[in-house]
Design an enzyme around this catalytic site. Structure first.
Site, PDB file in Angstrom:
ATOM      1  N   PHE A 131       0.815  -1.217   0.000  1.00  0.00           N
ATOM      2  CA  PHE A 131       0.000   0.000   0.000  1.00  0.00           C
ATOM      3  C   PHE A 131       0.847   1.264   0.000  1.00  0.00           C
ATOM      4  O   PHE A 131       0.326   2.357   0.240  1.00  0.00           O
ATOM      5  CB  PHE A 131      -0.915  -0.004   1.234  1.00  0.00           C
ATOM      6  CG  PHE A 131      -0.180  -0.265   2.526  1.00  0.00           C
ATOM      7  CD1 PHE A 131       0.336   0.776   3.274  1.00  0.00           C
ATOM      8  CD2 PHE A 131       0.001  -1.554   2.980  1.00  0.00           C
ATOM      9  CE1 PHE A 131       1.021   0.535   4.446  1.00  0.00           C
ATOM     10  CE2 PHE A 131       0.674  -1.808   4.164  1.00  0.00           C
ATOM     11  CZ  PHE A 131       1.188  -0.761   4.896  1.00  0.00           C
ATOM     12  N   TYR A 132       2.120   1.166  -0.288  1.00  0.00           N
ATOM     13  CA  TYR A 132       3.003   2.338  -0.328  1.00  0.00           C
ATOM     14  C   TYR A 132       2.847   3.070  -1.656  1.00  0.00           C
ATOM     15  O   TYR A 132       3.700   3.002  -2.535  1.00  0.00           O
ATOM     16  CB  TYR A 132       4.456   1.928  -0.142  1.00  0.00           C
ATOM     17  CG  TYR A 132       4.874   1.565   1.258  1.00  0.00           C
ATOM     18  CD1 TYR A 132       4.003   1.691   2.336  1.00  0.00           C
ATOM     19  CD2 TYR A 132       6.160   1.091   1.519  1.00  0.00           C
ATOM     20  CE1 TYR A 132       4.385   1.352   3.618  1.00  0.00           C
ATOM     21  CE2 TYR A 132       6.561   0.763   2.802  1.00  0.00           C
ATOM     22  CZ  TYR A 132       5.672   0.886   3.839  1.00  0.00           C
ATOM     23  OH  TYR A 132       6.085   0.548   5.114  1.00  0.00           O
TER      24      TYR A 132
END
Length: 353
Positions: A52-53
């Protein structure tokens, strides 16, 4: 657990990739790939990322291109090791430790990386660790670890890391599966693991700690110390430090904390002609050495950087701190106490669970 061992982390330093993709205006992937390849050739084989970066799997796309680049231009620091956080439910804005949530997350990660990993020679195949970003209070943690362990046993991934876990949770996880690392925040301005049992538990179990934010999200830098107000004003609106109102960066706390940062910078200059970045990394390296029974790293800091110049500055040869230095630094930290939570009250509820 017969026959399956933890992935062995031997590099004294790692590299965090979050700042390359999880920011309002991330640099282009091609430049970031060059930067990662520079790090791999000069400094370390251990890289930390997150599903989710960044939007649209941007971090996974970066790591895929990085693996492709290293396949074409092999590095000679041993097989690459990637530790990737996942299992986040964005609709519920929290962790998802269910079997479905973990299966979905691992499937997404390996869909980006495993076909490239499989192209490497067997003895150089990059190793992949998976870690739940946070403990899901709705699911017993041992069950979540069990779900992840099934993916180790079937070969999707090579090992398991933990993230933001407390001492009892680490014990529980280690009773279910081999644990390769525990990722927690640790720095001169985040000292929790020295006092909450995490450091002692990992030492006893022989599990290395991956220390994220070793530069305190920018606090522990010469740039911050030279002009604290300019540093604070330069944080963009979409940055998590401002968007989530991280407490150390709130103006009233920041002004107080700047006194501690200045004292630490003066110590680095006086004793080693070094800057705060070098002192911050050297401190973790020395604490790791103090904590080690066999000379292997027990705490692996993962400084970051979006440009090669910043990375070379952060990874520059660190001063050889002594036990006396550590005592002196702890006295400074006691005199100029850092105030403010690492995150905010809502986010902090998911830390050290």
């Amino acid at each position: 657990m017969t026959g399956i061992l933890p992935v062995k982390l031997t590099a004294p330093l790692g590299f965090g990739t979050m700042s390359m993709t999880w920011r309002p205006e991330p640099p282009c992937l091609s430049e970031s790939v060059k930067t990662l390849s520079h790090v791999a050739s000069k400094y370390t084989n251990f890289f930390n990322g997150g599903e989710f970066y960044g939007v649209d799997n941007l971090n996974l796309k970066l790591l895929r291109q990085f693996l492709e680049d290293c396949l074409r231009n092999p590095v000679k620091r041993g097989p690459l090791i990637l530790s990737i956080k996942g299992a986040v439910d964005f609709a519920a804005q929290g962790p998802d430790g269910s079997k479905a949530g973990i299966d979905r997350s691992i499937a997404n990660i390996v869909s980006h990386l495993n076909d490239v990993r499989d192209k490497y020679p067997k003895d150089q195949r990059p190793q992949l660790l998976f870690e739940m970003a946070r403990v899901d209070p709705r699911v017993p943690y041992t069950e979540s670890i069990g779900y992840i362990y099934e993916h180790v046993k079937n070969g999707d991934i090579d090992g398991i890391s933990l993230s933001e876990t407390g001492a009892k949770t680490i014990e529980a996880a280690a009773s279910v599966a081999p644990i390769s690392a525990v990722e927690v925040e640790f720095s001169l301005v985040a000292q929790d693991i020295r006092h909450n049992g995490v450091l002692d538990t990992c030492k006893r179990l022989g599990i290395p700690i991956v220390a994220y934010s070793p530069l305190g999200r920018g606090l522990l830098t010469k740039y911050c110390v030279e002009d604290p107000q300019r540093f604070l004003d330069a944080i963009p609106e979409g940055d998590m430090r401002k968007a989530h109102k991280l407490e150390k960066f709130l103006p009233e706390n920041f002004a107080h904390n700047a006194k501690c940062l200045q004292a630490l910078q003066e110590y680095a200059q006086k004793h080693y002609k070094a800057d705060l970045e070098q002192l911050a990394v050297a401190y973790i390296v020395k604490i790791s050495a103090q904590n080690s029974a066999n000379g292997e790293p027990t705490i692996i800091p993962i400084p970051s950087g979006s440009t090669i110049d910043k990375i070379d500055r952060n990874f520059k040869a660190t001063p050889p701190l002594t036990d006396e230095d550590i005592n002196n630094i702890h006295e400074l930290l006691d005199t100029y106490k850092i105030i403010g939570l690492r995150y905010n009250a809502q986010m902090e509820a998911f830390c050290f669970q």
